[in-house]
Design a protein around this motif. Structure first.
Motif, PDB file in Angstrom:
ATOM      1  N   VAL A   1       0.833  -1.194   0.000  1.00  0.00           N
ATOM      2  CA  VAL A   1       0.000   0.000   0.000  1.00  0.00           C
ATOM      3  C   VAL A   1       0.873   1.251   0.000  1.00  0.00           C
ATOM      4  CG1 VAL A   1      -1.720  -1.282   1.307  1.00  0.00           C
ATOM      5  CG2 VAL A   1      -0.210   0.285   2.514  1.00  0.00           C
ATOM      6  N   ARG A   2       0.265   2.362  -0.289  1.00  0.00           N
ATOM      7  CA  ARG A   2       0.989   3.631  -0.300  1.00  0.00           C
ATOM      8  C   ARG A   2       0.947   4.335   1.057  1.00  0.00           C
ATOM      9  NH1 ARG A   2      -1.595   3.467  -5.466  1.00  0.00           N
ATOM     10  NH2 ARG A   2      -0.080   3.464  -7.169  1.00  0.00           N
ATOM     11  N   PHE A   3      -0.123   4.066   1.824  1.00  0.00           N
ATOM     12  CA  PHE A   3      -0.294   4.788   3.083  1.00  0.00           C
ATOM     13  C   PHE A   3      -0.981   3.882   4.101  1.00  0.00           C
ATOM     14  CE2 PHE A   3      -2.733   7.769   5.840  1.00  0.00           C
ATOM     15  CZ  PHE A   3      -1.674   8.548   6.310  1.00  0.00           C
ATOM     16  N   ALA A   4      -0.504   3.908   5.343  1.00  0.00           N
ATOM     17  CA  ALA A   4      -1.112   3.153   6.435  1.00  0.00           C
ATOM     18  C   ALA A   4      -1.283   4.079   7.629  1.00  0.00           C
ATOM     19  CB  ALA A   4      -0.243   1.955   6.820  1.00  0.00           C
ATOM     20  N   ALA A   5      -2.434   3.991   8.294  1.00  0.00           N
ATOM     21  CA  ALA A   5      -2.707   4.880   9.429  1.00  0.00           C
ATOM     22  C   ALA A   5      -3.292   4.090  10.589  1.00  0.00           C
ATOM     23  CB  ALA A   5      -3.677   5.990   9.016  1.00  0.00           C
ATOM     24  N   ILE A   6      -2.838   4.430  11.779  1.00  0.00           N
ATOM     25  CA  ILE A   6      -3.332   3.809  13.004  1.00  0.00           C
ATOM     26  C   ILE A   6      -4.086   4.885  13.788  1.00  0.00           C
ATOM     27  CG2 ILE A   6      -1.264   4.270  14.417  1.00  0.00           C
ATOM     28  CD1 ILE A   6      -3.039   0.894  14.388  1.00  0.00           C
ATOM     29  N   ALA A   7      -5.258   4.555  14.309  1.00  0.00           N
ATOM     30  CA  ALA A   7      -6.079   5.562  14.983  1.00  0.00           C
ATOM     31  C   ALA A   7      -5.482   6.020  16.305  1.00  0.00           C
ATOM     32  CB  ALA A   7      -7.490   5.021  15.205  1.00  0.00           C
ATOM     33  N   ASP A   8      -4.806   5.110  16.985  1.00  0.00           N
ATOM     34  CA  ASP A   8      -4.216   5.436  18.280  1.00  0.00           C
ATOM     35  C   ASP A   8      -2.913   6.201  18.062  1.00  0.00           C
ATOM     36  OD1 ASP A   8      -3.094   5.564  20.782  1.00  0.00           O
ATOM     37  OD2 ASP A   8      -3.315   3.434  21.233  1.00  0.00           O
ATOM     38  N   PRO A   9      -2.884   7.496  18.388  1.00  0.00           N
ATOM     39  CA  PRO A   9      -1.668   8.287  18.115  1.00  0.00           C
ATOM     40  C   PRO A   9      -0.446   7.814  18.888  1.00  0.00           C
ATOM     41  CG  PRO A   9      -3.241   9.565  19.421  1.00  0.00           C
ATOM     42  CD  PRO A   9      -3.956   8.331  18.977  1.00  0.00           C
ATOM     43  N   ALA A  10      -0.667   7.110  19.989  1.00  0.00           N
ATOM     44  CA  ALA A  10       0.464   6.618  20.795  1.00  0.00           C
ATOM     45  C   ALA A  10       1.189   5.454  20.120  1.00  0.00           C
ATOM     46  CB  ALA A  10      -0.031   6.188  22.174  1.00  0.00           C
TER      47      ALA A  10
ATOM     48  N   ASN B   1       8.556   1.628   1.454  1.00  0.00           N
ATOM     49  CA  ASN B   1       8.238   2.975   0.976  1.00  0.00           C
ATOM     50  C   ASN B   1       6.844   3.417   1.416  1.00  0.00           C
ATOM     51  OD1 ASN B   1      10.692   3.362  -0.462  1.00  0.00           O
ATOM     52  ND2 ASN B   1       9.907   2.047  -2.116  1.00  0.00           N
ATOM     53  N   ILE B   2       6.284   2.727   2.379  1.00  0.00           N
ATOM     54  CA  ILE B   2       4.915   3.011   2.816  1.00  0.00           C
ATOM     55  C   ILE B   2       4.905   4.208   3.760  1.00  0.00           C
ATOM     56  CG2 ILE B   2       2.896   2.086   4.006  1.00  0.00           C
ATOM     57  CD1 ILE B   2       3.950  -0.730   3.230  1.00  0.00           C
ATOM     58  N   GLU B   3       4.133   5.225   3.411  1.00  0.00           N
ATOM     59  CA  GLU B   3       3.938   6.360   4.307  1.00  0.00           C
ATOM     60  C   GLU B   3       3.026   5.933   5.450  1.00  0.00           C
ATOM     61  OE1 GLU B   3       2.890  10.147   2.343  1.00  0.00           O
ATOM     62  OE2 GLU B   3       2.990   8.972   0.484  1.00  0.00           O
ATOM     63  N   CYS B   4       3.165   6.557   6.598  1.00  0.00           N
ATOM     64  CA  CYS B   4       2.282   6.191   7.706  1.00  0.00           C
ATOM     65  C   CYS B   4       1.929   7.411   8.540  1.00  0.00           C
ATOM     66  CB  CYS B   4       2.897   5.105   8.573  1.00  0.00           C
ATOM     67  SG  CYS B   4       4.497   5.480   9.278  1.00  0.00           S
ATOM     68  N   GLY B   5       0.835   7.289   9.288  1.00  0.00           N
ATOM     69  CA  GLY B   5       0.371   8.363  10.146  1.00  0.00           C
ATOM     70  C   GLY B   5      -0.445   7.794  11.284  1.00  0.00           C
ATOM     71  N   ALA B   6      -0.844   8.662  12.218  1.00  0.00           N
ATOM     72  CA  ALA B   6      -1.605   8.211  13.379  1.00  0.00           C
ATOM     73  C   ALA B   6      -2.577   9.291  13.824  1.00  0.00           C
ATOM     74  CB  ALA B   6      -0.662   7.835  14.523  1.00  0.00           C
ATOM     75  N   GLY B   7      -3.638   8.865  14.486  1.00  0.00           N
ATOM     76  CA  GLY B   7      -4.639   9.791  14.992  1.00  0.00           C
ATOM     77  C   GLY B   7      -5.768  10.020  14.003  1.00  0.00           C
ATOM     78  N   GLU B   8      -6.754  10.788  14.443  1.00  0.00           N
ATOM     79  CA  GLU B   8      -7.932  11.037  13.618  1.00  0.00           C
ATOM     80  C   GLU B   8      -7.572  11.669  12.277  1.00  0.00           C
ATOM     81  OE1 GLU B   8     -12.212  12.893  14.612  1.00  0.00           O
ATOM     82  OE2 GLU B   8     -10.626  14.417  14.482  1.00  0.00           O
ATOM     83  N   SER B   9      -6.650  12.617  12.278  1.00  0.00           N
ATOM     84  CA  SER B   9      -6.301  13.308  11.033  1.00  0.00           C
ATOM     85  C   SER B   9      -5.701  12.349  10.010  1.00  0.00           C
ATOM     86  CB  SER B   9      -5.322  14.450  11.311  1.00  0.00           C
ATOM     87  OG  SER B   9      -4.116  13.958  11.880  1.00  0.00           O
ATOM     88  N   ALA B  10      -4.970  11.353  10.489  1.00  0.00           N
ATOM     89  CA  ALA B  10      -4.361  10.381   9.575  1.00  0.00           C
ATOM     90  C   ALA B  10      -5.415   9.456   8.980  1.00  0.00           C
ATOM     91  CB  ALA B  10      -3.296   9.572  10.308  1.00  0.00           C
ATOM     92  N   ILE B  11      -6.416   9.083   9.782  1.00  0.00           N
ATOM     93  CA  ILE B  11      -7.500   8.250   9.261  1.00  0.00           C
ATOM     94  C   ILE B  11      -8.279   9.022   8.200  1.00  0.00           C
ATOM     95  CG2 ILE B  11      -9.528   6.883   9.840  1.00  0.00           C
ATOM     96  CD1 ILE B  11      -6.934   5.841  11.071  1.00  0.00           C
TER      97      ILE B  11
END
Length: 407
Positions: free
Chosen positions: A66-75, A88-98
């Motif tokens: 995938v190009r992007f993966a996000a986890i809801a729990d920012p911790a 090369n997968i971008e990732c993020g966390a928290g509501e904004s990332a979802i």
């Protein structure tokens, strides 16, 4: 105006499809990923999200490149970054990332984030005109009018992923809206279909989780036992297909083979049948407006032998009655219904109330909300989330009183 296409439009979706799965590690997400796994040549996965299961999310992200993966729990962002190191997968966390995952350029989005937290991500996909396979009840139960208006305005295509609504979606294509008389949502009746009211009142958690047909998550299985889930589905159907409460019936069908029916003005009744396997409605959404080859078992009606039907019992299962009342009341009442039910189910799981008190807490919360003059039209996601939050607090405050009455 409904954003659900009642007749297939071959130009609605592109042939080469990129997909995003919001809630990839839950039960709906798992079924979706299983289907994608069997059709890699047709789909490219843009983004995946999960609530807190970093290990499963990272594994899926690498498997599907995938190009992007996000986890809801920012911790958990650090864990996710470590798990995806070297890719090369971008990732993020928290509501904004979802929300970012939903807003990325995928043709098709599975909206399977549970609870009110799924509303804003689903709207992010809707607002860019994507095809959204909707498996999150709260989008419609909490903000149905607003959600469907936004979808129609953006030209988004809403594809019902629940088995019952997907069945209605398929059956509705047999006629025109002005020819419709009613839709019929089927219910298995759950594990307590033949129980006495006294036995239902005292049912244990273990008993409530023994669904006769479906393998589902804990919350929805308990909702099935109380028939609250069928009430939620009635509300969803109203908003999805622009139907009044009087145009929606519920029929208990223990075998769970017929998932929905539509009656037209000539008295023809069109039904959709299939094995109780969530991959069937998801496959329909994933392939729409075409059909893909699915892995589910073929339906063998001769082996099943018979299909039976019963009228729902509103006395033994008051949750269904409450859903109709909330739908007719409108102005946020369905949002309160859903929020209070979530509080009640959590309390039942925690052993704080009896099974029979689930519906009593929901009814008490709705009545208290109405008496306080809180009913008002919802015009934004923030309105819906605010009502949801306040209704949960109201239900929690009423919980000790309800528990004491039942003791």
């Amino acid at each position: 105006m409904s954003a659900v296409p009642l007749r297939n439009n071959k130009a609605a979706l592109s042939d080469a499809r990129t997909v995003t799965v919001l809630g990839a590690t839950g039960s709906i997400g798992d079924s979706t990923m299983d289907l994608l796994r069997g059709a890699r040549d047709r789909y490219q996965v843009e983004a995946l999200t999960a609530n807190s299961n970093v290990e499963a999310l990272a594994r899926l992200a690498k498997e599907f490149d995938v190009r992007f993966a996000a986890i809801a729990d920012p911790a958990r962002l650090g864990e996710l970054k470590d798990a995806l190191a070297g890719t090369n997968i971008e990732c993020g966390a928290g509501e904004s990332a979802i929300i970012e995952a939903a807003a990325r350029p995928a043709d098709w989005v599975m909206a399977a984030v549970s609870g009110a937290a799924g509303l804003k991500p689903a709207l992010a996909a809707v607002d860019r005109g994507a095809a959204v396979a909707l498996a999150n009840k709260e989008c419609l139960v909490c903000a149905g009018d607003f959600f469907m208006q936004r979808a129609a305005k953006a030209g988004a295509c809403i594809l019902p992923a629940d088995s019952e609504h997907n069945a209605l979606f398929q059956a509705l294509s047999s006629g025109n809206r002005e020819e419709l008389v009613r839709v019929i949502i089927t219910a298995s009746g759950g594990p307590f279909r033949t129980w006495t009211p006294a036995d239902i009142e005292q049912a244990t958690l273990e008993q409530a989780l023994k669904h006769p047909n479906w393998s589902m998550g804990q919350k929805i299985t308990i909702d099935s036992a109380s028939m609250m889930n069928k009430g939620l589905e009635v509300i969803e159907a109203s908003y999805l297909f622009a139907l009044s409460a009087d145009e929606i019936d519920v029929l208990v069908h223990p075998q769970s083979i017929i998932h929905g029916m539509v009656e037209f003005s000539d008295r023809s009744v069109v039904a959709q049948l299939g094995a109780p396997d969530m991959r069937i409605p998801i496959a329909h959404c994933l392939g729409w407006p075409d059909r893909i080859v699915g892995p589910s078992a073929r339906l063998d009606l001769a082996k099943i032998g018979q299909l039976t039907f019963e009228a729902p019992d509103f006395e033994r299962f008051p949750g269904l009655r409450l859903a109709y009342e909330a739908l007719r009341t409108g102005r946020g009442a369905t949002t309160v219904f859903n929020a209070a039910n979530e509080v009640a189910v959590a309390a039942f799981i925690a052993g704080k109330i009896k099974f029979g008190s689930i519906a009593r807490l929901v009814e008490a919360t709705i009545n208290d909300w109405i008496r306080a003059g809180n009913l008002a039209p919802l015009s934004s996601a923030d309105d819906a989330i605010s009502v949801d939050h306040n209704a949960r607090n109201r239900a929690a405050s009423l919980l000790p009183q309800i528990a004491l009455k039942a003791s």
